[in-house]
Design a protein around this motif. Structure first.
Motif, PDB file in Angstrom:
ATOM      1  N   ALA A 286      -9.033  -1.997  -1.200  1.00 57.74           N
ATOM      2  CA  ALA A 286      -8.020  -1.437  -2.107  1.00 57.74           C
ATOM      3  C   ALA A 286      -8.667  -0.958  -3.403  1.00 57.74           C
ATOM      4  O   ALA A 286      -8.307   0.099  -3.942  1.00 57.74           O
ATOM      5  CB  ALA A 286      -6.950  -2.492  -2.407  1.00 57.74           C
TER       6      ALA A 286
ATOM      7  N   ALA B 155      -1.614   0.370  -9.673  1.00 57.39           N
ATOM      8  CA  ALA B 155      -1.533   0.354  -8.207  1.00 57.39           C
ATOM      9  C   ALA B 155      -2.395  -0.766  -7.633  1.00 57.39           C
ATOM     10  O   ALA B 155      -1.984  -1.476  -6.711  1.00 57.39           O
ATOM     11  CB  ALA B 155      -1.978   1.710  -7.650  1.00 57.39           C
TER      12      ALA B 155
ATOM     13  N   PHE C 235       0.838  -1.216   0.000  1.00 58.18           N
ATOM     14  CA  PHE C 235       0.000   0.000   0.000  1.00 58.18           C
ATOM     15  C   PHE C 235       0.866   1.257   0.000  1.00 58.18           C
ATOM     16  O   PHE C 235       0.600   2.204  -0.755  1.00 58.18           O
ATOM     17  CB  PHE C 235      -0.927  -0.008   1.216  1.00 58.18           C
ATOM     18  CG  PHE C 235      -1.833   1.189   1.291  1.00 58.18           C
ATOM     19  CD1 PHE C 235      -2.973   1.269   0.491  1.00 58.18           C
ATOM     20  CD2 PHE C 235      -1.548   2.244   2.147  1.00 58.18           C
ATOM     21  CE1 PHE C 235      -3.807   2.380   0.546  1.00 58.18           C
ATOM     22  CE2 PHE C 235      -2.377   3.354   2.212  1.00 58.18           C
ATOM     23  CZ  PHE C 235      -3.505   3.419   1.407  1.00 58.18           C
ATOM     24  N   VAL C 236       1.903   1.267   0.833  1.00 55.89           N
ATOM     25  CA  VAL C 236       2.793   2.437   0.903  1.00 55.89           C
ATOM     26  C   VAL C 236       3.477   2.666  -0.443  1.00 55.89           C
ATOM     27  O   VAL C 236       3.551   3.802  -0.940  1.00 55.89           O
ATOM     28  CB  VAL C 236       3.847   2.255   2.020  1.00 55.89           C
ATOM     29  CG1 VAL C 236       4.900   3.366   1.946  1.00 55.89           C
ATOM     30  CG2 VAL C 236       3.177   2.253   3.385  1.00 55.89           C
TER      31      VAL C 236
ATOM     32  N   ALA D 130       2.428   1.668  -3.427  1.00 59.46           N
ATOM     33  CA  ALA D 130       1.426   2.082  -4.409  1.00 59.46           C
ATOM     34  C   ALA D 130       1.040   3.548  -4.246  1.00 59.46           C
ATOM     35  O   ALA D 130       0.648   4.215  -5.215  1.00 59.46           O
ATOM     36  CB  ALA D 130       0.177   1.195  -4.293  1.00 59.46           C
ATOM     37  N   LYS D 131       1.146   4.070  -3.028  1.00 62.56           N
ATOM     38  CA  LYS D 131       0.825   5.481  -2.779  1.00 62.56           C
ATOM     39  C   LYS D 131       2.001   6.397  -3.096  1.00 62.56           C
ATOM     40  O   LYS D 131       1.806   7.519  -3.572  1.00 62.56           O
ATOM     41  CB  LYS D 131       0.424   5.666  -1.308  1.00 62.56           C
ATOM     42  CG  LYS D 131      -0.897   5.024  -0.934  1.00 62.56           C
ATOM     43  CD  LYS D 131      -2.091   5.699  -1.599  1.00 62.56           C
ATOM     44  CE  LYS D 131      -2.345   7.072  -1.010  1.00 62.56           C
ATOM     45  NZ  LYS D 131      -3.529   7.708  -1.619  1.00 62.56           N
ATOM     46  N   VAL D 132       3.216   5.930  -2.814  1.00 57.80           N
ATOM     47  CA  VAL D 132       4.401   6.789  -2.957  1.00 57.80           C
ATOM     48  C   VAL D 132       4.914   6.820  -4.394  1.00 57.80           C
ATOM     49  O   VAL D 132       5.254   7.886  -4.925  1.00 57.80           O
ATOM     50  CB  VAL D 132       5.519   6.322  -2.002  1.00 57.80           C
ATOM     51  CG1 VAL D 132       6.827   7.067  -2.285  1.00 57.80           C
ATOM     52  CG2 VAL D 132       5.094   6.518  -0.553  1.00 57.80           C
TER      53      VAL D 132
ATOM     54  N   PRO E 298      -3.949   4.168 -11.461  1.00 53.41           N
ATOM     55  CA  PRO E 298      -4.755   3.452 -10.474  1.00 53.41           C
ATOM     56  C   PRO E 298      -4.845   1.944 -10.732  1.00 53.41           C
ATOM     57  O   PRO E 298      -4.773   1.147  -9.790  1.00 53.41           O
ATOM     58  CB  PRO E 298      -6.130   4.112 -10.608  1.00 53.41           C
ATOM     59  CG  PRO E 298      -5.832   5.491 -11.095  1.00 53.41           C
ATOM     60  CD  PRO E 298      -4.656   5.348 -12.004  1.00 53.41           C
TER      61      PRO E 298
ATOM     62  N   HIS F 163     -10.348   2.288  -2.881  1.00 50.55           N
ATOM     63  CA  HIS F 163      -9.387   3.367  -2.646  1.00 50.55           C
ATOM     64  C   HIS F 163      -8.707   3.806  -3.946  1.00 50.55           C
ATOM     65  O   HIS F 163      -8.622   5.007  -4.223  1.00 50.55           O
ATOM     66  CB  HIS F 163      -8.326   2.918  -1.644  1.00 50.55           C
ATOM     67  CG  HIS F 163      -7.296   3.967  -1.344  1.00 50.55           C
ATOM     68  ND1 HIS F 163      -7.529   4.975  -0.427  1.00 50.55           N
ATOM     69  CD2 HIS F 163      -6.054   4.192  -1.847  1.00 50.55           C
ATOM     70  CE1 HIS F 163      -6.466   5.764  -0.374  1.00 50.55           C
ATOM     71  NE2 HIS F 163      -5.550   5.314  -1.231  1.00 50.55           N
ATOM     72  N   PHE F 164      -8.224   2.851  -4.732  1.00 49.87           N
ATOM     73  CA  PHE F 164      -7.435   3.195  -5.917  1.00 49.87           C
ATOM     74  C   PHE F 164      -8.290   3.430  -7.166  1.00 49.87           C
ATOM     75  O   PHE F 164      -7.952   4.252  -8.002  1.00 49.87           O
ATOM     76  CB  PHE F 164      -6.410   2.094  -6.204  1.00 49.87           C
ATOM     77  CG  PHE F 164      -5.289   2.039  -5.212  1.00 49.87           C
ATOM     78  CD1 PHE F 164      -4.300   3.004  -5.197  1.00 49.87           C
ATOM     79  CD2 PHE F 164      -5.232   1.028  -4.272  1.00 49.87           C
ATOM     80  CE1 PHE F 164      -3.262   2.969  -4.276  1.00 49.87           C
ATOM     81  CE2 PHE F 164      -4.212   0.972  -3.338  1.00 49.87           C
ATOM     82  CZ  PHE F 164      -3.220   1.944  -3.339  1.00 49.87           C
TER      83      PHE F 164
END
Length: 298
Positions: free
Chosen positions: A121, A70, A57-58, A60-62, A67, A124-125
């Motif tokens: 997930a 991710a 998750f970290v 995929a966010k950084v 999307p 979110h994405f």
């Protein structure tokens, strides 16, 4: 090859064959080893089922990525250990019994965790307004049919016809490798024009996910004073993912070939770190074997 045929027929069959092969190699005692070394099993499962999704998750966010990419990376992080982790652990002089136990348990547990965490997930994405969702009930049933049912069938054959199971295990292993290679090849051909862009996005994420997760598994095991073979085993188990299941979920259940790209690239890259783990494990084992005779003389 039609996309619908790939996702509806080839992917489930390939995964079922791989899981059948795994079942042919398992006996009920493999599930009872948790009583013998609960700390090692607990650390391995927490690293696999808790730390790995958090790392994914970290990343995929950084790391900047689309999307869909991710989400595909997250599905990889949510999947259980791959069956090849047992072979790599053996070659790396790791704890094979622990590896088999962790693969078996994570395969059972993720039948329930993938739909729940995958749904979170996805929301979110991709967003709740997306046309495709991951229905929890239906996903549990489909993953069960593709994973647990073949494993149970394989274990049943192993118990009743042990000689036949040994012969079938070799056949299923070869067939599974061929099918997985065919699936990855088809995905590459279909997305050929977009692959350079995908690699720029996925490459960094895949490398980070694989290497960080293996290092976390190794050093968490070291922190809790597990022995060297167990440390090697958990590092491999966390880093060698069930790429076929990830492809089946993304290209099959979610019907999104773009999401399958991280799983395809991860399936290739994890063999590189697998070879590094084998080299390190064998050198470590050789060093230990040399130290023991010296220590006995002191």
């Amino acid at each position: 090859m039609e996309a619908s045929f790939l996702s509806a027929v080839v992917l489930p069959i390939a995964l079922a064959i791989i899981m059948l092969g795994m079942g042919l190699s398992l006996v009920p005692e493999d599930f009872q080893r948790v009583k013998k070394y609960p700390k090692a099993v607990s650390i391995g499962l927490i690293s696999q089922l808790v730390f790995l999704p958090m790392i994914g998750f970290v990343i995929a966010k950084v790391v900047p990525m689309q999307p869909a990419i991710a989400m595909g990376l997250m599905i990889v992080a949510l999947c259980p250990g791959g069956v090849s982790s047992n072979i790599i652990t053996f070659l790396a002089k790791g704890d094979v019994a622990l590896s088999v136990t962790l693969t078996a348990f994570s395969s059972v547990i993720t039948v329930f965790t993938i739909p729940v965490l995958g749904n979170l997930a996805y929301q979110h994405f991709i967003g709740q307004t997306a046309a495709i969702a991951l229905p929890i009930g239906a996903t549990i049933v489909q993953i069960f049919l593709m994973t647990l049912l073949p494993i149970g069938l394989g274990m049943g054959v192993r118990q009743i016809f042990p000689e036949m199971a040994r012969r079938l295990e070799k056949v299923t292993s070869s067939l599974a490798v061929a099918l997985l290679a065919a699936i990855i090849l088809v995905l590459i051909i279909r997305e050929w024009n977009r692959i350079p862009g995908f690699i720029l996005q996925v490459g960094v994420g895949v490398v980070l996910l694989n290497t960080i997760s293996m290092l976390v598994g190794f050093y968490v095991s070291k922190l809790f004073n597990l022995n060297s073979p167990q440390q090697i085993c958990i590092a491999i188990e966390v880093g060698i993912q069930n790429g076929t299941l990830a492809i089946a979920i993304t290209a099959g259940l979610l019907n999104n070939p773009e999401m399958a790209i991280p799983a395809a690239i991860y399936s290739l890259f994890m063999n590189v770190t697998g070879l590094i783990a084998i080299s390190y494990g064998r050198k470590l084992a050789a060093t230990k074997s040399l130290q023991q005779p010296l220590e006995s003389k002191v």
